[in-house]
Design an enzyme around this catalytic site. Structure first.
Site: not given
Ligand code: PGA
Ligand code: ZN
Length: 408
Positions: A277, A357-359, A42, A198, A148, A156-157, A329, A234, A304, A381
């Protein structure tokens, strides 16, 4: 001074089963730094771009190796400047942000080994951080949607955030306990407990409101929600944006920018959310401005996709007052020096820092844990407290936590 003697690069596979690269930098004194590169699903439109893993291996082992061999490993500025110069593009499309970052970070690891000090200490020296080093607060993403997961949740999160006053070991335990309580409660409700990219659960049939209810109920079985633990999201709003609208499909809602502001107002009224986010897509400045103006005094409005760890973009957006926190990131910008610059500007402007991190990630790579401690990040995160590539970073924070405890 210890010169870079050799560079090597090959393909390995990440947590999503996609190819990525791993680079090895060897110094004259035999010190070695190895760095694996993560990948997002994403992404912000202005992120530095990757070249294919095959091309990256080719470029690192020829063009980059030739340019970098012989440079002092302790001169991170020169290493990164050289890489950026031979790339010569604005978004690193010539050499690829993956190629450049792998060499940039692997060099710093080799330099830390050469000095015989932990990576976080070496990075703190490079960043010129003279403050007492502390562990950032983990932000646990325990319920996944958006890009994700293959469920029907548009945000997303969904995250739980332990109170900052707690030590890291208690924060970690809290994340793990809430994760398992949520699993139990989802199962009890007949929901699927398969996980997303994730490591958070990815059930079907929820919407943002009911997802938050599940999390709140689960967290409150053991903890005081709103005192000991808080909520975060997020939204990654770009992923459910229509031509004119934001489409929250699971509720059949087509919302305008103002409609989405109203939607957030309701969620914020009923939930102890401290972290939001990417609430709007990256060109919807109107939405960002509105949310900042109304809520930023007691909400982290986190950029982000909007700022993509790019110091130039961050500076350009500052006068507009769109956010009060940023995601960091390193792979969004592609070098350690530029990542440091970005963090410095964000801090000078009183923004909260979340290193992320990244997914698509790997268990071999825990660089961001050392980075977060070195620069004095506020939050960290790395997804759920489950799955190897996610917990590798939290577990590295635990090592540093114990290390720092011994020193003080
Ligand atoms: P990505 O997303 O790593 O899949 O790009 C993570 C995020 O949006 O924070
Ligand atoms: Zn994000």
């Amino acid at each position: 001074m210890t010169k870079i003697k050799d560079i090597d690069c090959h393909k390995i596979v990440n947590s999503r089963g996609d190819w990525t690269i791993q680079t090895r930098v060897v110094l004259e004194d035999g010190s070695v730094g190895i760095q694996t590169i993560p990948d997002g699903a994403s992404k912000g439109k202005k992120e530095a771009v990757y070249v294919t893993p095959e091309k990256s291996v080719e470029l690192v082992t020829h063009v980059i190796k030739e340019a970098i061999t012989g440079i002092d490993a302790f001169d991170q500025g020169k290493i990164d400047r050289t890489l950026v110069e031979i790339d010569g593009t604005e978004n690193k499309k010539h050499l690829g942000a993956n190629s450049i970052l792998s060499v940039s970070l692997a060099s710093s690891k080799a330099a830390a080994q050469s000095k015989n000090i932990p990576l976080y200490k070496y990075l703190a020296e490079l960043y010129k951080n003279t403050e007492k080093l502390v562990i950032p607060t983990p932000v646990f993403n325990i319920l996944n949607g958006g890009k994700h997961a293959s469920n029907d949740l548009s945000f997303q999160e969904f995250m739980v955030i332990p109170a900052k006053k707690l030590p890291f070991d208690e924060q970690y335990e809290m994340g793990v306990n809430i994760y398992h309580t949520l699993e139990k409660n989802l199962e009890k409700a007949g929901q699927d407990v398969g996980v997303g990219d994730e490591g958070g659960f990815a059930p079907n049939g929820l919407n943002p409101k009911t997802a938050l209810e599940f999390i709140k109920d689960s967290a409150s079985e053991k903890y005081k929600v709103g005192t000991d633990v808080f909520l975060g999201m997020d939204v990654a709003a770009d992923s459910f944006k229509d031509v004119m609208n934001y489409f929250i499909e699971e509720e059949g809602l087509h919302l305008s920018t103002d409609g989405l502001v109203d939607y957030y107002r309701e969620l914020l009224k009923h939930n102890p959310i401290i972290y939001l986010e990417d609430p709007f897509y990256e060109e919807d400045f109107d939405g960002w401005k509105k949310i900042y103006k109304e809520f930023a005094s007691n909400l982290m409005v986190v950029a982000d996709d909007l700022t993509v760890t790019n110091p130039l973009i961050l500076e350009e957006l500052l006068p507009m007052k769109l956010h009060n926190a940023v995601i960091v990131k390193p792979n969004q910008v592609g070098s350690l020096t530029e990542t440091f610059e970005f963090i410095r500007i964000a801090k000078e402007n009183n923004m909260m820092i979340t290193v992320s991190h990244r997914s698509g990630d790997t268990a071999e790579d825990t660089f961001i844990a050392d980075l977060a401690v070195a620069v004095g990040a506020d939050f960290f995160k790395s997804g759920a407290p489950a799955r190897g590539e996610r917990v590798a970073k939290y577990n590295r924070l635990m090592e540093i936590f114990l290390d720092l405890k011994e020193i003080t």
